[in-house]
Write a protein that holds these residues in place. Sequence first.
Motif, short mmCIF file in Angstrom:
data_model
loop_
_atom_site.label_atom_id
_atom_site.label_comp_id
_atom_site.label_asym_id
_atom_site.label_seq_id
_atom_site.Cartn_x
_atom_site.Cartn_y
_atom_site.Cartn_z
N LEU A 1 5.03 38.88 58.29
CA LEU A 1 6.48 38.73 58.38
C LEU A 1 6.83 37.60 59.35
CD1 LEU A 1 9.36 39.73 57.76
CD2 LEU A 1 9.11 41.31 59.69
N ALA A 2 7.62 36.66 58.88
CA ALA A 2 8.13 35.59 59.73
C ALA A 2 9.62 35.81 60.01
CB ALA A 2 7.92 34.23 59.07
N GLY A 3 10.42 36.01 58.95
CA GLY A 3 11.85 36.19 59.12
C GLY A 3 12.51 34.93 59.66
N GLY A 4 13.82 35.03 59.90
CA GLY A 4 14.55 33.93 60.51
C GLY A 4 15.13 32.95 59.51
N HIS A 5 14.31 32.41 58.64
CA HIS A 5 14.83 31.50 57.61
C HIS A 5 15.63 32.30 56.60
CE1 HIS A 5 15.18 27.90 55.32
NE2 HIS A 5 14.44 28.33 54.31
N SER B 1 11.44 36.41 54.92
CA SER B 1 10.51 35.30 54.64
C SER B 1 9.17 35.56 55.31
CB SER B 1 11.11 33.98 55.11
OG SER B 1 11.58 34.05 56.45
N VAL B 2 8.11 35.09 54.67
CA VAL B 2 6.76 35.43 55.10
C VAL B 2 5.88 34.19 55.22
CG1 VAL B 2 6.85 37.75 54.10
CG2 VAL B 2 5.93 35.84 52.73
N VAL B 3 4.78 34.38 55.94
CA VAL B 3 3.67 33.43 56.00
C VAL B 3 2.51 34.07 55.25
CG1 VAL B 3 2.03 32.26 57.52
CG2 VAL B 3 4.43 32.47 58.20
N VAL B 4 1.79 33.28 54.47
CA VAL B 4 0.63 33.78 53.73
C VAL B 4 -0.62 33.12 54.30
CG1 VAL B 4 -0.44 34.12 51.48
CG2 VAL B 4 2.06 34.03 51.66
N VAL C 1 3.61 36.41 41.23
CA VAL C 1 4.02 35.34 42.14
C VAL C 1 4.47 35.96 43.46
CG1 VAL C 1 5.57 33.40 42.53
CG2 VAL C 1 4.77 33.90 40.21
N LEU C 2 3.77 35.62 44.52
CA LEU C 2 4.13 36.08 45.86
C LEU C 2 5.05 35.02 46.45
CD1 LEU C 2 1.54 37.42 48.48
CD2 LEU C 2 3.77 36.50 49.06
N VAL C 3 6.33 35.32 46.55
CA VAL C 3 7.29 34.31 47.03
C VAL C 3 7.36 34.35 48.56
CG1 VAL C 3 8.64 34.27 44.91
CG2 VAL C 3 9.26 35.89 46.71
N THR C 4 7.29 33.16 49.18
CA THR C 4 7.45 33.12 50.63
C THR C 4 8.89 33.46 51.01
OG1 THR C 4 7.89 30.73 50.59
CG2 THR C 4 5.61 31.44 50.99
N HIS C 5 9.82 33.09 50.13
CA HIS C 5 11.22 33.49 50.26
C HIS C 5 11.93 33.08 48.98
CE1 HIS C 5 11.14 29.35 51.75
NE2 HIS C 5 12.44 29.26 51.51
#
Length: 285
Positions: free
Chosen positions: A190-194, A198-201, A113-117
């Motif tokens: 990489l998105a970060g911030g939240h 946290s990432v975007v796929v 499972v690739l978790v966005t966060h």
Amino acid sequence: MTSTPSPFWSAPLPAAKPPAETALYRLPTGVYTTRAALAVSGGSILDKRSFAATAVLISHPHGDLLIDAGFGIHVKEHLKMLARVERAPYKLGKTVAEQLNAAGYDWSRMLGVLVTHTHWDHVSGLDSLKVPVWINSEELRYGASDAHGAVFREVSQNLDIHEYKLTGPAYLGFPASFDVYGDGSVVVALAGGHTFGSVVVFVTLPSGERYGFIGDLTWQMDGITRGAERPWMLRRMADVDAETVRLGLQRSIALSKLMRIVPAHDVGAYDSIPQLPVPYPHADA
């Protein structure tokens, strides 16, 4: 924030060579309900919004991945681990594990499972998935230390952790990336911030259709269609760095002309993704 985004990405999309067998399937596990006024700036207190708890299965000949895990069988207990103000009425459907088992899924195909966060509504379903958790070091640090990582700590304690590194180049305006299969079909950015990591796929299908699963850069499509951020108080509660979230949202808005953008909690954003077929087509592979 105005509704006119800066054109962060204007070049041609990067090349991708997804194998012909690559596919996406949605696995809705339930919803919870909140007021639009608590979801997006300018939302009405009279407007109720259903927040999706949906996982997505990436089927790839080199192994499958889930994007997030949806609700788990112990979601009621998981909600009790949240601050009272963060709890909301919910409806539990079939968990990811239940849906895959009912379809006759071959679990030997599953990489993890690739978790966005690591917020609760993205990881609750790990409680019934005995597969590795794919996560980067910054998000693992957040999940291990932040109060909002309590459910993650509970559901992941007996699972293997597959720590990937975001050492690839900037991708579609985001600062760092990881090409999962090396063919451009699935790229984590990489998105970060939240949260810290946290990432975007980004997923490219054999048809050329592209998706950007942006996690919680915005909760609803209002963030993409009219540039609506979370309300001020919710930004303070939910985000570790609201300015980085704003930047990621602007990048996503710019990309929405080139691909389908899927905020994690917008029910309708998943409509173009087929549900899991029964029996699953690779059940006997």
